[in-house]
Write an enzyme that holds these catalytic residues in place. Structure first.
Site, PDB file in Angstrom:
ATOM      1  CB  SER A 253      -0.956  -0.045   1.196  1.00 31.79           C
ATOM      2  OG  SER A 253      -1.979   0.909   1.074  1.00 31.79           O
TER       3      SER A 253
ATOM      4  CG  ASP B 154      -7.428  -3.348  -2.154  1.00 32.47           C
ATOM      5  OD1 ASP B 154      -8.035  -2.445  -1.538  1.00 32.47           O
ATOM      6  OD2 ASP B 154      -6.188  -3.476  -2.136  1.00 32.47           O
TER       7      ASP B 154
ATOM      8  CG  HIS C 287      -5.517  -2.742   1.054  1.00 24.96           C
ATOM      9  ND1 HIS C 287      -4.967  -2.428  -0.178  1.00 24.96           N
ATOM     10  CD2 HIS C 287      -4.891  -1.937   1.959  1.00 24.96           C
ATOM     11  CE1 HIS C 287      -4.060  -1.482  -0.023  1.00 24.96           C
ATOM     12  NE2 HIS C 287      -3.985  -1.169   1.265  1.00 24.96           N
TER      13      HIS C 287
END
Length: 288
Positions: free
Chosen positions: A153, A230, A266
């Site tokens: 991320s 996600d 995620h």
């Protein structure tokens, strides 16, 4: 501020040891913390091993990956060291630094801030690329000529940026659900404005999609995994397609393998599922 490395803890794990250290940081003007996993051959100084850096995402710290990522068994087998730094300074005394999970504490974004009140402390690019790596090189049995980097991320963004801005330094780079084009994402525009100011031309130095377009160095192997379930992918915070288009259209020597993984979100459940692939990817290039 001179760096004073202090051992906080050490724990046996597979054929090696996880150690936690703190030190005074000149880059962030405060105390920083990192973990390092060292295989036995490095602990005994019998062998200088390759080193892999992992950068975590928003709200995370130095512990998230090393406790939840599932990497250590693979690293032990491959005899690779792993370094996991924190994601920002802690307790810098900046008004409001703990008020917003997307800005300040836990959200350093791996930039060197130029704007008040952040610029004295929020210099995570220099911290990771220069200060931390110098400490690791001087303190442990690692082979700095065999260094790679990856992240998740915000940390995936950081890993891509560090690799693209330092041609030839990293043997490989990979990322799980990285923020690929922060200049055009709410995860990026908000933080870049605060840390770097409103001049968007300055932002390109910390934007992987923009850096790919001007990359000038040896072939750089890149692996990116993204889950199609996600929520941050569907809300266009991550934009992996922008990175793919930039890599394909720029004709630069960026060897990007971008994979979409059906059904994955995620979380670290996603990360640990594909961790073996990422360690194998880096191990292959670190052996070259």
């Amino acid at each position: 501020m001179a760096s004073t490395l202090a051992l906080v803890s050490k724990t046996r794990c597979f054929k090696g040891e996880v150690r936690k250290y703190t030190h005074d940081s000149a880059a962030t003007n405060g105390k920083m913390t990192f973990n390092i996993y060292l295989p036995d051959v490095a602990l005994s100084n019998k062998e200088r091993v390759p080193v892999l850096y992992y950068l975590s995402g928003l709200t995370c710290n130095e512990d998230n990956m090393i406790t939840k990522g599932g990497a250590l068994a693979y690293l032990s087998d491959e005899r690779i060291a792993l370094v996991t730094p924190d994601t920002s300074p802690r307790g810098a005394g900046i008004s409001g630094e703990d008020d917003d999970w997307e800005l300040g504490t836990g959200a350093g974004f791996y930039v060197d801030a130029t704007e008040e009140p952040w610029k004295k402390n929020y210099n995570m690019y220099s911290y990771v690329q220069s200060e931390l790596q110098q400490i690791v090189a001087e303190s442990f049995a690692v082979d700095t000529s065999r260094t790679s980097i990856f992240g998740h991320s915000m940390g995936g963004h950081g890993a891509l940026v560090l690799a693209l801005r330092n041609p030839g330094y990293y043997k490989s780079v990979s990322a799980f659900a990285p923020i690929c084009h922060p200049s055009t994402s709410n995860w990026g525009r908000k933080q870049f404005t605060a840390y770097l100011g409103s001049n968007e031309s300055v932002w390109a130095a910390y934007d992987a999609t923009e850096l790919v377009k001007v990359y000038d160095g040896p072939a750089l192997p890149v692996l990116v995994d993204q889950g199609d379930a996600d929520q941050f992918y569907s809300s266009k915070q991550l934009q992996p397609s922008h990175l793919v288009i930039a890599a394909e259209s720029s004709k630069r020597p960026v060897q990007l393998d971008s994979r979409m993984q059906p059904g994955y979100d995620h979380s670290y459940y996603f990360i640990c599922t594909f961790m073996k692939d990422h360690i194998a990817f880096h191990a292959r290039h670190l052996r070259m």
